[in-house]
Every structure is written in structure tokens, then in C-alpha cells.
Design a protein around this motif. Structure first.
Motif, PDB file in Angstrom:
ATOM      1  N   TRP A  34     -26.205  32.908  21.086  1.00 53.02           N
ATOM      2  CA  TRP A  34     -26.773  31.666  21.642  1.00 53.02           C
ATOM      3  C   TRP A  34     -25.763  30.972  22.559  1.00 53.02           C
ATOM      4  CZ3 TRP A  34     -28.890  29.775  16.225  1.00 53.02           C
ATOM      5  CH2 TRP A  34     -29.995  30.565  15.872  1.00 53.02           C
ATOM      6  N   ARG A  35     -24.485  31.051  22.186  1.00 50.87           N
ATOM      7  CA  ARG A  35     -23.461  30.443  23.065  1.00 50.87           C
ATOM      8  C   ARG A  35     -23.432  31.162  24.411  1.00 50.87           C
ATOM      9  NH1 ARG A  35     -20.389  27.066  19.887  1.00 50.87           N
ATOM     10  NH2 ARG A  35     -20.007  27.807  17.771  1.00 50.87           N
ATOM     11  N   GLU A  36     -23.565  32.492  24.361  1.00 50.25           N
ATOM     12  CA  GLU A  36     -23.495  33.282  25.603  1.00 50.25           C
ATOM     13  C   GLU A  36     -24.684  33.044  26.518  1.00 50.25           C
ATOM     14  OE1 GLU A  36     -22.880  37.477  25.891  1.00 50.25           O
ATOM     15  OE2 GLU A  36     -21.651  37.422  24.067  1.00 50.25           O
ATOM     16  N   ILE A  37     -25.824  32.749  25.894  1.00 48.62           N
ATOM     17  CA  ILE A  37     -27.051  32.636  26.680  1.00 48.62           C
ATOM     18  C   ILE A  37     -27.109  31.299  27.444  1.00 48.62           C
ATOM     19  CG2 ILE A  37     -28.705  31.551  25.055  1.00 48.62           C
ATOM     20  CD1 ILE A  37     -29.371  34.855  26.786  1.00 48.62           C
ATOM     21  N   ALA A  38     -26.272  30.344  27.060  1.00 49.05           N
ATOM     22  CA  ALA A  38     -26.263  29.049  27.764  1.00 49.05           C
ATOM     23  C   ALA A  38     -25.841  29.240  29.218  1.00 49.05           C
ATOM     24  CB  ALA A  38     -25.304  28.087  27.064  1.00 49.05           C
ATOM     25  N   SER A  39     -26.259  28.332  30.073  1.00 48.59           N
ATOM     26  CA  SER A  39     -25.892  28.424  31.495  1.00 48.59           C
ATOM     27  C   SER A  39     -24.375  28.429  31.648  1.00 48.59           C
ATOM     28  CB  SER A  39     -26.454  27.227  32.265  1.00 48.59           C
ATOM     29  OG  SER A  39     -27.851  27.280  32.284  1.00 48.59           O
ATOM     30  N   ASP A  40     -23.880  29.270  32.545  1.00 49.21           N
ATOM     31  CA  ASP A  40     -22.441  29.289  32.828  1.00 49.21           C
ATOM     32  C   ASP A  40     -22.068  28.009  33.566  1.00 49.21           C
ATOM     33  OD1 ASP A  40     -22.032  31.904  31.748  1.00 49.21           O
ATOM     34  OD2 ASP A  40     -23.088  32.680  33.507  1.00 49.21           O
ATOM     35  N   GLY A  41     -20.843  27.553  33.342  1.00 49.93           N
ATOM     36  CA  GLY A  41     -20.392  26.305  33.957  1.00 49.93           C
ATOM     37  C   GLY A  41     -20.460  26.339  35.473  1.00 49.93           C
ATOM     38  N   SER A  85     -24.091  13.864  30.132  1.00 51.15           N
ATOM     39  CA  SER A  85     -23.589  13.283  28.880  1.00 51.15           C
ATOM     40  C   SER A  85     -24.698  12.636  28.039  1.00 51.15           C
ATOM     41  CB  SER A  85     -22.487  12.266  29.196  1.00 51.15           C
ATOM     42  OG  SER A  85     -22.993  11.226  30.009  1.00 51.15           O
ATOM     43  N   THR A  86     -25.717  12.080  28.677  1.00 54.59           N
ATOM     44  CA  THR A  86     -26.802  11.438  27.913  1.00 54.59           C
ATOM     45  C   THR A  86     -27.580  12.482  27.116  1.00 54.59           C
ATOM     46  OG1 THR A  86     -27.004   9.956  29.813  1.00 54.59           O
ATOM     47  CG2 THR A  86     -28.712   9.795  28.116  1.00 54.59           C
ATOM     48  N   ILE A  87     -27.917  13.583  27.784  1.00 51.15           N
ATOM     49  CA  ILE A  87     -28.678  14.656  27.119  1.00 51.15           C
ATOM     50  C   ILE A  87     -27.791  15.306  26.058  1.00 51.15           C
ATOM     51  CG2 ILE A  87     -29.907  16.852  27.466  1.00 51.15           C
ATOM     52  CD1 ILE A  87     -31.350  14.595  28.943  1.00 51.15           C
ATOM     53  N   ASP A  88     -26.517  15.522  26.389  1.00 49.92           N
ATOM     54  CA  ASP A  88     -25.584  16.128  25.414  1.00 49.92           C
ATOM     55  C   ASP A  88     -25.524  15.296  24.137  1.00 49.92           C
ATOM     56  OD1 ASP A  88     -25.035  18.036  27.291  1.00 49.92           O
ATOM     57  OD2 ASP A  88     -23.072  17.227  27.874  1.00 49.92           O
ATOM     58  N   ALA A 144     -36.087  22.430  24.102  1.00 54.02           N
ATOM     59  CA  ALA A 144     -35.048  21.552  23.560  1.00 54.02           C
ATOM     60  C   ALA A 144     -34.017  22.339  22.764  1.00 54.02           C
ATOM     61  CB  ALA A 144     -35.675  20.479  22.682  1.00 54.02           C
ATOM     62  N   LEU A 145     -34.434  23.517  22.264  1.00 54.35           N
ATOM     63  CA  LEU A 145     -33.511  24.349  21.494  1.00 54.35           C
ATOM     64  C   LEU A 145     -32.956  25.497  22.338  1.00 54.35           C
ATOM     65  CD1 LEU A 145     -35.903  23.476  19.047  1.00 54.35           C
ATOM     66  CD2 LEU A 145     -33.800  24.131  17.881  1.00 54.35           C
ATOM     67  N   GLY A 146     -33.137  25.432  23.638  1.00 56.56           N
ATOM     68  CA  GLY A 146     -32.596  26.484  24.496  1.00 56.56           C
ATOM     69  C   GLY A 146     -33.498  27.697  24.610  1.00 56.56           C
ATOM     70  N   ALA A 147     -34.804  27.511  24.311  1.00 53.79           N
ATOM     71  CA  ALA A 147     -35.778  28.587  24.514  1.00 53.79           C
ATOM     72  C   ALA A 147     -36.418  28.399  25.890  1.00 53.79           C
ATOM     73  CB  ALA A 147     -36.843  28.549  23.433  1.00 53.79           C
ATOM     74  N   ASP A 166     -26.200  24.026  21.968  1.00 54.41           N
ATOM     75  CA  ASP A 166     -24.836  23.575  21.688  1.00 54.41           C
ATOM     76  C   ASP A 166     -24.691  23.338  20.183  1.00 54.41           C
ATOM     77  OD1 ASP A 166     -26.280  21.290  21.240  1.00 54.41           O
ATOM     78  OD2 ASP A 166     -25.362  20.104  22.834  1.00 54.41           O
ATOM     79  N   GLU A 167     -23.623  22.691  19.779  1.00 50.82           N
ATOM     80  CA  GLU A 167     -23.390  22.489  18.340  1.00 50.82           C
ATOM     81  C   GLU A 167     -24.553  21.721  17.695  1.00 50.82           C
ATOM     82  OE1 GLU A 167     -21.033  24.054  16.809  1.00 50.82           O
ATOM     83  OE2 GLU A 167     -20.303  24.774  18.754  1.00 50.82           O
ATOM     84  N   THR A 168     -25.130  20.772  18.438  1.00 54.25           N
ATOM     85  CA  THR A 168     -26.277  20.008  17.911  1.00 54.25           C
ATOM     86  C   THR A 168     -27.431  20.964  17.581  1.00 54.25           C
ATOM     87  OG1 THR A 168     -25.617  18.152  19.305  1.00 54.25           O
ATOM     88  CG2 THR A 168     -27.874  18.106  18.473  1.00 54.25           C
ATOM     89  N   THR A 169     -27.650  21.933  18.458  1.00 54.30           N
ATOM     90  CA  THR A 169     -28.722  22.912  18.254  1.00 54.30           C
ATOM     91  C   THR A 169     -28.436  23.756  17.008  1.00 54.30           C
ATOM     92  OG1 THR A 169     -28.611  23.110  20.669  1.00 54.30           O
ATOM     93  CG2 THR A 169     -30.108  24.605  19.520  1.00 54.30           C
ATOM     94  N   PHE A 170     -27.185  24.234  16.896  1.00 54.55           N
ATOM     95  CA  PHE A 170     -26.856  25.127  15.783  1.00 54.55           C
ATOM     96  C   PHE A 170     -26.960  24.373  14.451  1.00 54.55           C
ATOM     97  CE2 PHE A 170     -23.772  26.740  19.245  1.00 54.55           C
ATOM     98  CZ  PHE A 170     -24.828  27.332  19.932  1.00 54.55           C
TER      99      PHE A 170
END
Ligand code: SF4
Length: 469
Positions: free
Chosen positions: A269-276, A213-216, A143-146, A243-247
Motif C-alpha cells: 500500500w505504501r508503494e502504490i501511493a503517488s510518488d512525490g 496538509s488539510t486532507i493529510d 478515501a482509502l486509496g482505492a 498513509d498511516e491514518t489509512t493503515f
């Protein structure tokens, strides 16, 4: 290592995997470095024994953290525990952590709690990390991008000894959930609906990336509920891009980077997110507005149904005979004996707040035993500071101490005989809640609260104040 220079578009899973890959083994598997190892009393005793037999040390004690959760009694913390086995498992973890220099939160300490609740709560769980724990629901930390793996005892030994795991790579399925959830519909209903559609084996060989959008729009608590049950859909890993919610969630937490180090971490952390424009091995989409309060009627988490829907299926499926339902029946109106709100799926403060809003001013049905089990000491303290315990006690719920409790039958909180339990936990397998013939109906904490009051499964929307409904 992953580099931010010119590169192909990738998913978070691939980036984290690449950043932690030590080498490719002759078997074809990847040796993966584990950033954080969370341990508890059940899957570690033999692993530590194996270390001792081989004369090995723990490779990275500073990356290893322990707590007790599965076996701790939730009524009384007085030591020694009345259950000799529970006392021995607890004492053994304490001895092992002392001997190997590992940080442990015992049942008496203020940071104790369910391993998947305290990791994020303390800021140990961070985006871009690889995490391992000897419990199936380790996917919660995604949930935190791990990228978080549930592992078995022999792998616990491997991680203790080498801080590495040997793993086959996973494919990545993107699961988009878009639109507005209706009042009375929660993250638990979303994940039950996903598992119902994709099947309990549908995720085998996959990591699930949740987005849309729901998960976001979900809080980290809600994302944890979704990621937690990824394993029930067969996926080894489930995650949401940071995302900002995580930070916002992580800032200031005890083990999170502090000050400027936090800002540097956020950049990474921003860089590690999936690319669009990352490509996925599979994509599926869900319409959030079509989801209704969902309840399991069978003996795996994929056998669920909307609360107003008839149950579909074939009478040859053993789930019908075991659970006492017939095809075409509805779960609403099923009498319950026990109501359980807790577990690493739904034992956080926000879950208790939602349940308290339903319960306030009502009484638990006389034939129902109703338990509230906070996921951690911190959740218990925060709930008590808000007076939630008084709402529950006043209504006739039992207010317990933190632990896994009735999620599984490894402590005194167990079903008896063929009792039916409305449960906010994650597994409805036969015998899961301690009685071989006990019956579990999985649902959201709000639905459990409503069932406790009505004495039967009921559509929570009929019990919500107009302001909430
Ligand atoms: S609450 Fe249940 S699923 Fe979660 S760690 Fe405990 S036993 Fe495992």
C-alpha cells in the motif's frame, strides 16, 4: 503488472490502473480487472436477468458483496415491507445472491447498511484496489486509496460476468487543500467549496487526487465525505493516497488482511501511493482557512455559498425561481421544514457525534421534522452505545434504521410539495428527495443540526460552545 523496480514516477491512479489492466481493446479502451464488486437492490435485477438469459455464471462470487440500502424503509424492518416494489426488489436480490453464491447482508442483518458505508467499515475497501458499484457515489472508497468507479446496470452485468470493465483512461488532477479549517468548518464544506470553484463539469475526464496538509490531517471518515462528492464535480474517481491514518483505520477490520499478511499489505500500500515527483495533468490549490460553513442555494451541488455571503448569479438561471432566492440574498434565515442527517456522505458515527454536540440540551423547532438515519447497523449500534440516540430523541429528532432514506426518493422518506430540507446528503437536483417541487439545501451535519434547532438556516458557529468555537 506494476513493478517496484526501476520505473517512472507515477500517480496512485496510474499505478493501480496499470496493475489491473488486462489488455487494450480494439476500441482503444482498457479492459480493467475489478478487485471488489459491491452490489445493491436497485441496479442489479436486470443485470442478473441478463446473466440468466445468456446462461452465464458470476465470474468471481467471492469478490462480490451485496447489501440493501436504497429502498429499505427506515421506520420498520418487518417483512414483507409495506411497499410492494421495495419488497420485490429486496426479495429479488436475495434470490439472485442465493442462486449465484454471493454474500448478501439483508435489512435484518447486523452488517447491513449503505453500500459505501459498509465497504470501508468491514475492511472490504483497501488501498490499491479497483472497485465498482452500480451507484454514482462509489468514489467514496477512494478515501482509502482505492480507485473506485460508479457504474450503470449494463456494466454491473459485465462485472458480474467477467469481473472486468471496459474504460477510457482518465487524466489526474491534484487538488491540494492546505491549512487549518476554522471551528465549525468541516470536510463537507471543503468539498462543496471545491465543486463550487471547479464546477459540476470541471472534473469530467479526470480522477481527482486530494492531498495537502488539510486532507493529510483528516480522518478516514472525513476523507470519505470529500471523495464521496467527487462525482458531483464531474470526476469519475476521487482518492487520497494511503498513509498511516489509512493503515490504522484498516487494521483488525474483518475483511482486511490479518497478522503478517497485514504488514505485507501495508508495504504494498505504501508503494502504490503517488510518488512525490509524479506529474499531474492539472493542479489546483485551496486555502482551508478561507473556507466557511457552506450551503447550496441552487439545484446542483456547485451552486453553493458561504453562509455569511450573498448569493451571486443571474436571475435567468432557473435555480433562482425554483429555489425562491434572489441574487444578493443570503441563505442564512431561510426557513426549513425538514432536517435530514444521514447518507453515504455524512451518515457515519463521527457525523452523528458532531451533530449531537450541537443538539445536546436543545429542542428541534416545532415546525421542523428532523431525522437521524445512521449509515449502517454498525453506526447505529455504536451511536446507541454512546447514548447519542437519547440526545437526538430528547431534542425531538426521529431516530431511524439504516438506509439511504431521504438522500433520494426511493423509500417512504420523502419531501412533500415545496418543503425545504436542510440535508447532509450529496445531491440537490430537482425532485431528488422525492417531491418534484421539494427544495434541498446541502450542508454539513453540524449545520443541519443547527438548522433543525433554529428552524432556519443559521451559521453553526453562533451555536457552538466557546470550547468548540
Ligand atoms: S445514500 Fe444516496 S448517494 Fe449514497 S448510496 Fe444511497 S442513494 Fe446513493
Amino acid at each position: 503488472m506494476y513493478s517496484s523496480g526501476r520505473r517512472m514516477a507515477n500517480t496512485l491512479f496510474q499505478k493501480v490502473w496499470n496493475a489491473h489492466a488486462v489488455r487494450t481493446l480494439p476500441s482503444g479502451q482498457t479492459q480493467l480487472f475489478v478487485g471488489l464488486h459491491l452490489i445493491h437492490e436497485v441496479t442489479t435485477p436486470q443485470a442478473f436477468d441478463m446473466l440468466r438469459q445468456n446462461g452465464w455464471r458470476v465470474a468471481f462470487p467471492g469478490r462480490t458483496f451485496g447489501t440493501v440500502d436504497h429502498i429499505v424503509p427506515t421506520r420498520s424492518r418487518t417483512r414483507p415491507f409495506l411497499d410492494v416494489m421495495a419488497e420485490e426488489m429486496s426479495a429479488s436480490l436475495e434470490r439472485n445472491c442465493r442462486e449465484f453464491g454471493i454474500n448478501l447482508w439483508t435489512a435484518e442483518e447486523e452488517d447491513q447498511g449503505i453500500v459505501h458505508v459498509i465497504g470501508p467499515e468491514l475492511g472490504l475497501t483497501q488501498p490499491g484496489m479497483t472497485i465498482a458499484c452500480g451507484d454514482s457515489h462509489t468514489s467514496t472508497h477512494g478515501a482509502l486509496g482505492a480507485v473506485a468507479f460508479g457504474i450503470g446496470t449494463s456494466q454491473v452485468r459485465d462485472v458480474l460476468a467477467s469481473q472486468c470493465l471496459s474504460l477510457d483512461p482518465l487524466k489526474v488532477r491534484r487538488i491540494d487543500v492546505a491549512g487549518q479549517l476554522k471551528p465549525g468548518v468541516y470536510a463537507k464544506d471543503v468539498i462543496l467549496t471545491i465543486i463550487r470553484r471547479l464546477g459540476v463539469q470541471g472534473g469530467v475526464g479526470f480522477a481527482y487526487e486530494y492531498g495537502g496538509s488539510t486532507i493529510d490531517g483528516m480522518t478516514i471518515d472525513e476523507r470519505m465525505t470529500v471523495c464521496n462528492m467527487s462525482i458531483e464535480g464531474g470526476a469519475r474517481v476521487g482518492y487520497v493516497n494511503p498513509d498511516e491514518t489509512t493503515f490504522r483505520f484498516l487494521r483488525g477490520r474483518r475483511f482486511a488482511p490479518q497478522g503478517e499478511a497485514f504488514d505485507r499489505a501495508v508495504a504494498w500500500w505504501r508503494e502504490i501511493a503517488s510518488d512525490g515527483n509524479a506529474s499531474y495533468d492539472d493542479r489546483v490549490a485551496f486555502d482551508a482557512s478561507a473556507i466557511e460553513p457552506t450551503v447550496t442555494w441552487g439545484i446542483n451541488p456547485g451552486q453553493s455559498v458561504g453562509v455569511t455571503e450573498p448569493i451571486a448569479g443571474d436571475t435567468r438561471d432557473e435555480a433562482f425561481a425554483f429555489m425562491g432566492f434572489a441574487p444578493g440574498a443570503r441563505v442564512a434565515g431561510t426557513k426549513i421544514d425538514v432536517a435530514f442527517i444521514g447518507s453515504c456522505t455524512n451518515g457515519r458515527l463521527s457525523d452523528l457525534e458532531v451533530a449531537a454536540a450541537i443538539v445536546r440540551g436543545h429542542k428541534v423547532a416545532p415546525h421542523v421534522q428532523a431525522l437521524i438515519v445512521p449509515g449502517s447497523q454498525a453506526v447505529r449500534r455504536a451511536a446507541e452505545a454512546r447514548g447519542l440516540h437519547e440526545v437526538f430523541i430528547e431534542a425531538g429528532f426521529e431516530w431511524r434504521g439504516p438506509g439511504c432514506s431521504m438522500c433520494l426518493g426511493m423509500n417512504p422518506d420523502r419531501l412533500q410539495g415545496r418543503q425545504v430540507c436542510a440535508s447532509s446528503s450529496n445531491r440537490n437536483f430537482k425532485g431528488r428527495q422525492g417531491s418534484p417541487t421539494g427544495r434541498t439545501l446541502l450542508m454539513s451535519p453540524a449545520m443541519v443540526a443547527a438548522a433543525a434547532i433554529a428552524g432556519e438556516v443559521v451559521d453553526v458557529r453562533t451555536m457552538m460552545e466557546p470550547a468548540h468555537a
